[in-house]
Motif scaffolding. Structure first.
Motif, PDB file in Angstrom:
ATOM      1  N   LEU A 284       0.820  -1.159  -0.003  1.00 43.66           N
ATOM      2  CA  LEU A 284      -0.118   0.024  -0.148  1.00 43.66           C
ATOM      3  C   LEU A 284       0.910   1.187   0.027  1.00 43.66           C
ATOM      4  O   LEU A 284       2.148   1.006   0.351  1.00 43.66           O
ATOM      5  CB  LEU A 284      -1.025  -0.073   1.307  1.00 43.66           C
ATOM      6  N   SER A 285       0.119   2.237  -0.249  1.00 44.61           N
ATOM      7  CA  SER A 285       0.992   3.634  -0.332  1.00 44.61           C
ATOM      8  C   SER A 285       1.154   4.068   1.096  1.00 44.61           C
ATOM      9  O   SER A 285       2.409   4.630   1.334  1.00 44.61           O
ATOM     10  CB  SER A 285       0.208   4.844  -1.031  1.00 44.61           C
ATOM     11  N   THR A 286       0.499   3.839   2.067  1.00 42.80           N
ATOM     12  CA  THR A 286       0.855   4.246   3.324  1.00 42.80           C
ATOM     13  C   THR A 286       0.548   3.078   4.218  1.00 42.80           C
ATOM     14  O   THR A 286      -0.562   2.100   4.298  1.00 42.80           O
ATOM     15  CB  THR A 286      -0.099   5.170   3.924  1.00 42.80           C
ATOM     16  N   TYR A 287       1.570   2.962   5.146  1.00 42.72           N
ATOM     17  CA  TYR A 287       1.307   1.692   6.128  1.00 42.72           C
ATOM     18  C   TYR A 287       2.446   1.794   7.085  1.00 42.72           C
ATOM     19  O   TYR A 287       3.228   2.939   7.313  1.00 42.72           O
ATOM     20  CB  TYR A 287       1.885   0.491   5.536  1.00 42.72           C
ATOM     21  N   ILE A 288       2.283   1.186   8.291  1.00 39.21           N
ATOM     22  CA  ILE A 288       3.477   1.015   9.427  1.00 39.21           C
ATOM     23  C   ILE A 288       3.930  -0.345   9.386  1.00 39.21           C
ATOM     24  O   ILE A 288       3.550  -1.240   8.968  1.00 39.21           O
ATOM     25  CB  ILE A 288       2.539   1.097  10.555  1.00 39.21           C
ATOM     26  N   MET A 289       5.219   0.116   9.324  1.00 40.88           N
ATOM     27  CA  MET A 289       6.119  -1.046   9.600  1.00 40.88           C
ATOM     28  C   MET A 289       6.794  -1.228  11.071  1.00 40.88           C
ATOM     29  O   MET A 289       7.330  -0.116  11.611  1.00 40.88           O
ATOM     30  CB  MET A 289       7.178  -1.334   8.521  1.00 40.88           C
TER      31      MET A 289
ATOM     32  N   GLU B 215       6.697  -9.007  21.853  1.00 40.48           N
ATOM     33  CA  GLU B 215       6.790  -7.617  22.344  1.00 40.48           C
ATOM     34  C   GLU B 215       7.212  -6.541  21.213  1.00 40.48           C
ATOM     35  O   GLU B 215       7.969  -6.930  20.391  1.00 40.48           O
ATOM     36  CB  GLU B 215       7.656  -7.501  23.548  1.00 40.48           C
ATOM     37  N   PHE B 216       6.852  -5.601  21.328  1.00 41.81           N
ATOM     38  CA  PHE B 216       6.913  -4.375  20.335  1.00 41.81           C
ATOM     39  C   PHE B 216       8.260  -3.971  20.620  1.00 41.81           C
ATOM     40  O   PHE B 216       8.717  -3.736  21.944  1.00 41.81           O
ATOM     41  CB  PHE B 216       5.975  -3.332  20.701  1.00 41.81           C
ATOM     42  N   VAL B 217       8.929  -3.603  19.584  1.00 44.08           N
ATOM     43  CA  VAL B 217      10.291  -3.084  19.561  1.00 44.08           C
ATOM     44  C   VAL B 217      10.347  -1.645  19.146  1.00 44.08           C
ATOM     45  O   VAL B 217      10.732  -0.890  20.107  1.00 44.08           O
ATOM     46  CB  VAL B 217      11.471  -3.909  18.954  1.00 44.08           C
ATOM     47  N   ALA B 218       9.884  -1.535  18.052  1.00 47.88           N
ATOM     48  CA  ALA B 218       9.948  -0.195  17.342  1.00 47.88           C
ATOM     49  C   ALA B 218       9.015  -0.118  16.096  1.00 47.88           C
ATOM     50  O   ALA B 218       8.808  -1.290  15.671  1.00 47.88           O
ATOM     51  CB  ALA B 218      11.456   0.196  16.789  1.00 47.88           C
ATOM     52  N   ARG B 219       8.645   1.184  15.622  1.00 50.43           N
ATOM     53  CA  ARG B 219       7.817   1.064  14.432  1.00 50.43           C
ATOM     54  C   ARG B 219       8.082   2.136  13.787  1.00 50.43           C
ATOM     55  O   ARG B 219       8.636   3.272  13.945  1.00 50.43           O
ATOM     56  CB  ARG B 219       6.498   1.100  14.715  1.00 50.43           C
ATOM     57  N   VAL B 220       7.733   2.433  12.436  1.00 53.79           N
ATOM     58  CA  VAL B 220       8.195   3.464  11.607  1.00 53.79           C
ATOM     59  C   VAL B 220       6.865   3.742  10.506  1.00 53.79           C
ATOM     60  O   VAL B 220       6.307   2.814  10.126  1.00 53.79           O
ATOM     61  CB  VAL B 220       9.358   3.455  10.649  1.00 53.79           C
ATOM     62  N   ASN B 221       6.393   4.969  10.605  1.00 47.00           N
ATOM     63  CA  ASN B 221       5.307   5.263   9.521  1.00 47.00           C
ATOM     64  C   ASN B 221       6.390   5.330   7.995  1.00 47.00           C
ATOM     65  O   ASN B 221       7.135   6.280   8.070  1.00 47.00           O
ATOM     66  CB  ASN B 221       4.735   6.570   9.845  1.00 47.00           C
ATOM     67  N   TRP B 222       5.692   4.333   7.260  1.00 45.34           N
ATOM     68  CA  TRP B 222       6.572   4.348   5.917  1.00 45.34           C
ATOM     69  C   TRP B 222       6.585   5.799   5.356  1.00 45.34           C
ATOM     70  O   TRP B 222       7.604   6.011   4.665  1.00 45.34           O
ATOM     71  CB  TRP B 222       5.887   3.460   5.050  1.00 45.34           C
ATOM     72  N   ARG B 223       5.318   6.466   5.171  1.00 44.95           N
ATOM     73  CA  ARG B 223       5.396   7.711   4.469  1.00 44.95           C
ATOM     74  C   ARG B 223       6.106   8.905   5.194  1.00 44.95           C
ATOM     75  O   ARG B 223       6.780   9.534   4.443  1.00 44.95           O
ATOM     76  CB  ARG B 223       3.654   8.053   4.176  1.00 44.95           C
ATOM     77  N   SER B 224       5.739   8.901   6.331  1.00 46.95           N
ATOM     78  CA  SER B 224       6.436  10.194   7.081  1.00 46.95           C
ATOM     79  C   SER B 224       7.621  10.173   7.778  1.00 46.95           C
ATOM     80  O   SER B 224       8.430  11.072   8.159  1.00 46.95           O
ATOM     81  CB  SER B 224       5.188  10.581   8.234  1.00 46.95           C
ATOM     82  N   GLY B 225       8.051   8.637   7.930  1.00 43.17           N
ATOM     83  CA  GLY B 225       9.060   8.474   8.815  1.00 43.17           C
ATOM     84  C   GLY B 225       9.068   8.517  10.186  1.00 43.17           C
ATOM     85  O   GLY B 225      10.312   8.406  10.711  1.00 43.17           O
ATOM     86  N   ILE B 226       8.101   8.884  10.690  1.00 43.55           N
ATOM     87  CA  ILE B 226       7.895   9.073  12.286  1.00 43.55           C
ATOM     88  C   ILE B 226       8.162   7.837  12.931  1.00 43.55           C
ATOM     89  O   ILE B 226       7.491   6.659  12.414  1.00 43.55           O
ATOM     90  CB  ILE B 226       6.379   9.691  12.637  1.00 43.55           C
ATOM     91  N   THR B 227       8.925   7.788  13.930  1.00 38.71           N
ATOM     92  CA  THR B 227       9.390   6.671  14.711  1.00 38.71           C
ATOM     93  C   THR B 227       8.732   6.546  15.969  1.00 38.71           C
ATOM     94  O   THR B 227       8.500   7.479  16.454  1.00 38.71           O
ATOM     95  CB  THR B 227      10.821   6.293  14.490  1.00 38.71           C
TER      96      THR B 227
END
Length: 123
Positions: A29-34, A46-58
């Motif tokens: 997709l054009s926008t997603y969270i990884m 458990e969660f470690v880290a995430r990044v918004n693919w479009r904005s780069g916000i972590t």
């Protein structure tokens, strides 16, 4: 359908560094969270880290803040996790995951998962 493939795990001494990669392919997709999650033996994922693919916000789990850095290369559809100052408690199978939904730390809300890569930190 998206496919995720992790690489870069291994055995490292405490205080060392590793860099994990997660290559995404297929219908993206054009926008997603990884995100990166990890699961140690006998423990929940458990969660470690995430990044918004479009904005780069972590965002990071408190346990890794200041030691791990998540990043992405849009041209390669690849996400990275640079892990520094590793501790024995970081030992786990690390998974990358993707969701088209809102940013979240909840594993159950991620639709696509890689096969995992083992990270072992010796003391």
């Amino acid at each position: 359908q998206a496919q995720l493939v992790e690489s870069g795990g291994g055995l490292v001494q405490a205080g060392g560094s590793l860099r994990l990669s997660c290559a995404a392919s297929g219908r993206l997709l054009s926008t997603y969270i990884m995100a990166w999650f990890r699961q140690a033996p006998g423990k929940e994922r458990e969660f470690v880290a995430r990044v918004n693919w479009r904005s780069g916000i972590t965002a990071y789990a408190d346990s890794v803040k200041g030691r791990f850095t998540i990043s992405r290369d849009i041209t390669k559809n690849t996400m990275y996790l640079q892990m520094n100052a590793l501790k024995p408690e970081d030992t786990a199978v690390y998974y990358c995951a993707m969701t088209p939904s809102l940013p979240t730390t909840q594993a159950r809300l991620y639709d696509y998962w890689g096969q995992g890569t083992q990270v072992t930190v010796s003391s």
